[in-house]
Design a protein around this motif. Structure first.
Motif, mmCIF file in Angstrom:
data_model
loop_
_atom_site.group_PDB
_atom_site.id
_atom_site.type_symbol
_atom_site.label_atom_id
_atom_site.label_comp_id
_atom_site.label_asym_id
_atom_site.label_seq_id
_atom_site.Cartn_x
_atom_site.Cartn_y
_atom_site.Cartn_z
ATOM 1 N N THR A 1 0.805 -1.227 0.000
ATOM 2 C CA THR A 1 0.000 0.000 0.000
ATOM 3 C C THR A 1 0.837 1.276 0.000
ATOM 4 O O THR A 1 0.370 2.325 -0.441
ATOM 5 C CB THR A 1 -0.939 0.056 1.214
ATOM 6 N N CYS B 1 -4.753 2.115 -2.269
ATOM 7 C CA CYS B 1 -5.736 1.357 -1.486
ATOM 8 C C CYS B 1 -6.202 0.142 -2.282
ATOM 9 O O CYS B 1 -6.180 0.146 -3.516
ATOM 10 C CB CYS B 1 -6.955 2.223 -1.151
ATOM 11 N N GLY C 1 -3.919 1.188 4.000
ATOM 12 C CA GLY C 1 -2.541 1.450 4.376
ATOM 13 C C GLY C 1 -2.496 2.568 5.401
ATOM 14 O O GLY C 1 -3.262 2.563 6.372
#
Length: 224
Positions: free
Chosen positions: A69, A130, A143
């Motif tokens: 992420t 994401c 994240g």
């Protein structure tokens, strides 16, 4: 007198087919997640790399994709790829941080399966992204783009290491445009999970994001 080593904790079931790992010191206390799909198994960020977690992943059928992420979540990605032969997916601006690994990159979005896709949300880091999982009413793995505050509400958090704060705020606006209350029910944050008091996700996610005063956040100062 020698002290016994503590036994690593097993990943915890968050929702059906979604597991959360204990915080990882190698990723600044980050929380990694694991999605067990019918089509494939997806690991989101690097978990603590110990025998307990390796055996758990093996018992679930291994890892097909490891999605990173943001740059601080790489951890033992190289070792994980060697162990499972999985593909590593990372936004193109941060791929240089894995010079010895074989990586798949994307610019703005990438579809993993009929249930999972990723998209770029720059701000926290240049390649912050994401993953969206379209089951359970919609689950977003953020994240460090969105984290829980002390009340367990999803917020952007500006720190001294934040790459570009206005872009991070704009990325939240794009999430609000991309989803609605029917398609985004939960957020699984990649850090600060202790603020959730035993939980590993934030429910009513879209409604809570829609209440954020983004203009006020834009003017906020960095938290050291």
């Amino acid at each position: 007198m020698s002290q016994e080593r503590s036994v690593p904790k097993l990943p915890r079931l968050v929702l059906d087919n979604i597991y959360a790992f204990p915080p990882n010191r190698d990723t600044l206390g980050g929380t990694a997640y694991f999605i067990v799909e019918n089509q494939m198994n997806i690991l989101i960020d690097a978990p603590p790399w110990n025998q307990t977690d390796q055996e758990f992943l093996e018992q679930q059928g291994g890892v097909e994709w490891l999605f990173i992420t943001h740059r601080d979540a790489i951890g033992s990605a190289q070792e994980i790829q060697k162990k499972f032969g999985c593909k590593i997916l990372i936004q193109e601006q941060e791929a240089y941080l894995l010079p010895e690994s074989t990586v798949t990159t994307f610019e703005t979005q990438f579809t993993l399966s009929s249930q999972s896709s990723v998209f770029w949300t720059p701000g926290h880091s240049p390649g912050s992204s994401c993953l969206y999982f379209n089951r359970h009413g919609g689950v977003l793995f953020t994240g460090r783009h969105l984290l829980p505050n002390l009340q367990g509400q999803p917020i952007p958090l500006r720190t001294a290491k934040t790459f570009h704060w206005p872009r991070q705020i704009q990325s939240i606006r794009l999430i609000l445009e991309r989803f609605n209350s029917d398609s985004l029910h939960s957020i699984c944050p990649g850090a600060n999970t202790g603020a959730l008091r035993g939980e590993r996700l934030m429910n009513q996610a879209y409604e809570k994001l829609a209440l954020l005063d983004l203009e006020a956040y834009l003017l906020s100062q960095a938290i050291l």
